[in-house]
Design an enzyme around this catalytic site. Structure first.
Site, PDB file in Angstrom:
ATOM      1  N   VAL A 129       0.843  -1.192   0.000  1.00  0.00           N
ATOM      2  CA  VAL A 129       0.000   0.000   0.000  1.00  0.00           C
ATOM      3  C   VAL A 129       0.879   1.244   0.000  1.00  0.00           C
ATOM      4  CG1 VAL A 129      -1.770   1.261   1.296  1.00  0.00           C
ATOM      5  CG2 VAL A 129      -1.839  -1.235   1.178  1.00  0.00           C
ATOM      6  N   GLU A 311       1.143  -7.021  15.716  1.00  0.00           N
ATOM      7  CA  GLU A 311       2.147  -7.946  16.249  1.00  0.00           C
ATOM      8  C   GLU A 311       1.899  -8.249  17.727  1.00  0.00           C
ATOM      9  OE1 GLU A 311       6.362  -8.156  14.809  1.00  0.00           O
ATOM     10  OE2 GLU A 311       6.707  -7.134  16.729  1.00  0.00           O
TER      11      GLU A 311
END
Length: 362
Positions: A129, A311
């Site tokens: 992106v 994460e």
């Protein structure tokens, strides 16, 4: 005295609250004298990180306590022939008896022959992106063609915010790969781009992957394959040890320590896993991404953000639902760490980070 750096020291970013509250302070130019001195300070910090990383490499790892001849699975499964005891310099199994895959512990020919009989297809997801499409995608895909699951059919699920720009790359399917591209929304903050992928992957699995592939691996785009990343990695649920943390003591792990966050772990985890690579059967990856997506949504409703975004949620999930196979840092290495005697092969390498360019979203 050498200070042991935490994971993100090298990125030199402001904490999130400061970044939001004082954007003008980040944009203010350095005074000329400070600007001239900055490269020297940067070099000194780099050398200190390298010294710290070298010393960390001397810290001992745990050892595999499984008896010789231990069989991981019933019957004649190929994982039963892993040689945990060929590498006494590293930890080759977890305390829940999952293998940790290092060079020298597996026979690639045996793995490939076993999975060839099953006629499997592997999915690969990657997001490119904004500037990440320009900087990294083409290199990532070219390296995947050479090294990811060699000899097996792969479906690439590529998410971009600009389909016209992607089509100009003129990527063509071949005998073993199919390419499917999807357009995704461009968010104002890179953190939101990172976190939104969990929801996107879970929807992709439901709509496409479960009909087309047995296994799926999810990758960050700002890295490249450099060696075999093959069928030895296949299992129900797969995580990778973070290259900067695998030899550090647990108190230095970057777990989320905010009890208000759904990703909260405190000091309860097993390892610190890197969200740049995870995978498994489509069922397991769907469960993981759905769980992380729910946690991220719960945090948003509380106006909370996990320390390291998706994460942090991934590490919480793998603490609650142990991975059935763990990949060594060979499978996601950072050259800035320097030489390590236990890294015999680099299978995937972090690309040079260009955050000042790649994380621009306007």
């Amino acid at each position: 005295m050498v200070r042991l750096y935490t994971q993100r020291d090298s990125e030199a970013v402001y904490p999130e609250q400061q970044r939001v509250a004082y954007p003008e302070r980040q944009r203010a130019p350095y005074p000329e004298r400070q600007r001239a001195a900055y490269p020297e300070r940067q070099r000194a910090a780099y050398l200190e990180r390298r010294r710290a990383a070298f010393l960390e490499g001397l810290l001992p790892m745990d050892v595999c306590h499984l008896p010789k001849g231990f069989k991981l699975k019933p019957g004649n499964h190929v994982d039963n022939y892993l040689d945990y005891w060929s590498r006494t310099d590293v930890q080759t199994c977890t305390n829940w008896k999952a293998p940790i895959i290092w060079d020298g512990t597996f026979n690639p020919t045996s793995y490939d022959a076993t999975y060839k009989k099953q006629n499997i297809v592997i999915g690969l997801t990657v997001f490119a992106v904004g500037k990440y499409l320009d900087l990294y995608l083409e290199t990532f895909l070219a390296s995947a063609d050479e090294h990811f699951m060699p000899g097996f059919s792969v479906v690439y699920y590529i998410f971009v915010d600009d389909l016209l720009k992607f089509e100009r790359l003129n990527l063509q399917p071949n005998a073993r790969r199919k390419i499917k591209s999807f357009q995704v929304k461009m968010h104002k903050r890179w953190q939101d781009i990172s976190m939104s992928r969990m929801e996107t992957i879970s929807k992709l699995i439901e709509d496409h992957v479960k009909h087309e592939a047995s296994y799926v691996f999810c990758f960050d785009v700002d890295q490249r394959f450099q060696g075999r990343f093959g069928t030895e990695t296949l299992s129900e649920s797969v995580a990778v040890l973070h290259a900067w943390y695998y030899r550090r003591p647990k108190f230095m792990y970057s777990y989320d320590r905010n009890p208000q966050s759904a990703a909260y772990l405190g000091s309860r985890g097993d390892f610190y896993y890197h969200a740049a690579v995870f995978g498994g059967t489509w069922q397991s990856v769907r469960n993981l991404t759905e769980s992380c997506s729910r946690g991220i949504l719960q945090d948003k409703q509380k106006n909370v953000e996990a320390a390291w975004h998706d994460e942090s949620h991934l590490n919480k999930y793998f603490w609650l639902h142990k991975p059935t196979k763990v990949l060594s840092p060979e499978y996601c290495w950072d050259r800035r760490i320097g030489w390590r005697r236990d890294i015999h092969v680099v299978r995937m390498l972090w690309a040079t980070k260009e955050y000042d360019i790649s994380r621009l979203t306007d």
